[in-house]
Design a protein around this motif. Structure first.
Motif, short mmCIF file in Angstrom:
data_model
loop_
_atom_site.label_atom_id
_atom_site.label_comp_id
_atom_site.label_asym_id
_atom_site.label_seq_id
_atom_site.Cartn_x
_atom_site.Cartn_y
_atom_site.Cartn_z
N ALA A 272 11.13 -7.21 9.56
CA ALA A 272 10.11 -8.23 9.03
C ALA A 272 8.72 -7.63 9.01
CB ALA A 272 10.04 -9.65 9.99
N LEU A 273 8.15 -6.98 9.87
CA LEU A 273 7.11 -6.20 9.84
C LEU A 273 6.81 -5.47 8.65
CD1 LEU A 273 3.96 -6.20 11.11
CD2 LEU A 273 4.97 -4.54 12.69
N THR A 274 7.89 -4.34 8.60
CA THR A 274 7.63 -3.49 7.47
C THR A 274 7.70 -4.19 6.27
OG1 THR A 274 9.25 -2.17 8.80
CG2 THR A 274 9.37 -1.61 6.56
N GLU A 275 8.71 -5.20 5.95
CA GLU A 275 8.47 -6.02 4.66
C GLU A 275 7.11 -6.48 4.22
OE1 GLU A 275 11.69 -8.81 4.73
OE2 GLU A 275 13.37 -7.35 4.66
N LEU A 276 6.11 -6.87 5.41
CA LEU A 276 5.21 -7.40 5.30
C LEU A 276 4.26 -6.59 4.61
CD1 LEU A 276 4.58 -9.87 8.28
CD2 LEU A 276 4.55 -10.58 5.72
N ALA A 277 4.41 -5.37 5.00
CA ALA A 277 3.40 -4.09 4.74
C ALA A 277 1.93 -4.28 5.03
CB ALA A 277 3.75 -3.96 3.31
N PRO A 278 1.76 -4.60 6.22
CA PRO A 278 0.14 -4.79 6.31
C PRO A 278 -0.32 -3.63 6.15
CG PRO A 278 1.47 -4.71 8.58
CD PRO A 278 2.45 -4.74 7.55
N ASP A 279 -1.89 -3.67 5.90
CA ASP A 279 -2.65 -2.72 6.01
C ASP A 279 -3.12 -2.27 7.39
OD1 ASP A 279 -2.72 -2.54 3.24
OD2 ASP A 279 -4.19 -4.16 3.33
N CYS A 280 -3.25 -3.40 8.29
CA CYS A 280 -3.85 -3.10 9.59
C CYS A 280 -3.17 -4.03 10.45
CB CYS A 280 -5.27 -2.79 9.53
SG CYS A 280 -6.10 -2.42 11.15
N CYS A 281 -2.98 -3.96 11.79
CA CYS A 281 -2.57 -4.67 12.65
C CYS A 281 -3.83 -5.05 13.96
CB CYS A 281 -1.33 -4.61 13.27
SG CYS A 281 -0.18 -4.66 12.21
#
Length: 307
Positions: A74-83
């Motif tokens: 799920a995190l990979t699919e969200l493709a965040p720039d930063c966490c």
């Protein structure tokens, strides 16, 4: 930037709120610890961060471990720039750390490399530090070892508890975290490796760490009582009962170690040096009350002592 915010307790709330309100960033999801039994009512409740995310309609992930395949996907699919991270409460595996292009940026409540670990604010008060602060750094495999983006300093008042100090740091730290993310996005902020000098550690504070040892100096006892307030709380034993105590105050008078002296001006206990004055006492099954009210109700016998 597209952000996935990770945090759990109340001190993380100012940071999440500030990022939600930011014009430069979008919080696309939140990661927090699973719902747990909390409070006097022992009800299963959402973490403070989860509750704030719910109020703003932000998706919430509550993996038991961040290594769970469903969460990683799920995190990979969200493709965040930063966490950004504030007191999340779980170790992040390397494959999760590698997902956001700008990594995971942690707000830690100490001046790194001092007081790496779970309880930096409590450790600073217990050690008698005059100043503490907050740092933003990039998370890597080691415990709070990553390079630092920015810091702020905060003077520790003689009356500070870990609760009051952490409350101030949570607010000022939220500004630091936002400015760090702004700088990372624009490319004007660069992380600097931590110094190898001045490294210290602050392990999690357990309930047993709140016990006050009356054979220690008054200064050490007072510091410990403030360091463990509000959680897990200071305590002592009296007549086979565990009494929870508020922060104690140092006085100039002396009493025999462990001796209790009740006066119109307060309830005093002897230490290895000068006495301390109790402020509040919570007997088993009752609410916290002024120390004099407790002493009157307990009808202390002459020569009463704490264990």
């Amino acid at each position: 930037m597209r952000l996935v915010f990770a945090g759990t307790p109340e001190p993380a709330v100012p940071s999440l709120r500030r990022l939600i309100e930011s014009d430069k960033h979008e919080v696309v999801a939140v990661v927090t610890r699973p719902d747990a039994v909390r409070g006097r009512g022992r009800k299963v409740t959402r973490s403070p961060i989860g509750q704030l995310a719910d109020e703003h309609g932000i998706p919430v992930f509550t993996p038991r471990k961040p290594s769970e395949p469903d969460f990683v996907e799920a995190l990979t699919e969200l493709a965040p720039d930063c966490c950004p991270v504030v007191a999340y409460g779980a170790l992040l595996p390397e494959r999760v750390l590698d997902i956001p292009r700008h990594g995971w940026i942690n707000l830690h409540f100490s001046l790194l490399p001092a007081w790496r670990g779970a309880a930096p604010v409590q450790a600073a008060i217990l050690a008698g530090d005059e100043y503490t602060g907050a740092s933003t750094f990039r998370i890597e495999k080691g415990l709070d070892t990553g390079p630092v983006f920015g810091t702020l300093t905060e003077k520790i008042a003689i009356s500070d508890t870990s609760g009051t100090l952490l409350e101030r740091l949570a607010e000022s730290g939220a500004h630091l975290l936002e400015s760090t993310l702004d700088g990372v996005e624009s490319g004007v902020v660069q992380a600097v490796p931590q110094s190898m000098d001045g490294i210290s550690y602050a392990p999690k504070v357990e309930q047993e760490d709140g016990q006050l040892r009356w054979d220690q100096p008054a200064l050490a006892i007072a510091r410990r009582s403030r360091a463990v307030t509000p959680a897990p709380g200071a305590w002592t034993e009296f007549e086979g009962m565990r009494l929870k105590l508020g922060p104690v105050e140092m006085v100039e008078e002396s009493l025999p170690e462990r001796a209790i002296d009740v006066r119109k001006t307060g309830v005093y206990i002897g230490t290895a040096t000068t006495a301390v004055r109790l402020t509040q006492v919570q007997p088993p099954g009752k609410r916290m009350m002024p120390a004099l009210d407790w002493a009157r109700g307990a009808r202390l016998a002459p020569g009463a002592v704490v264990a």
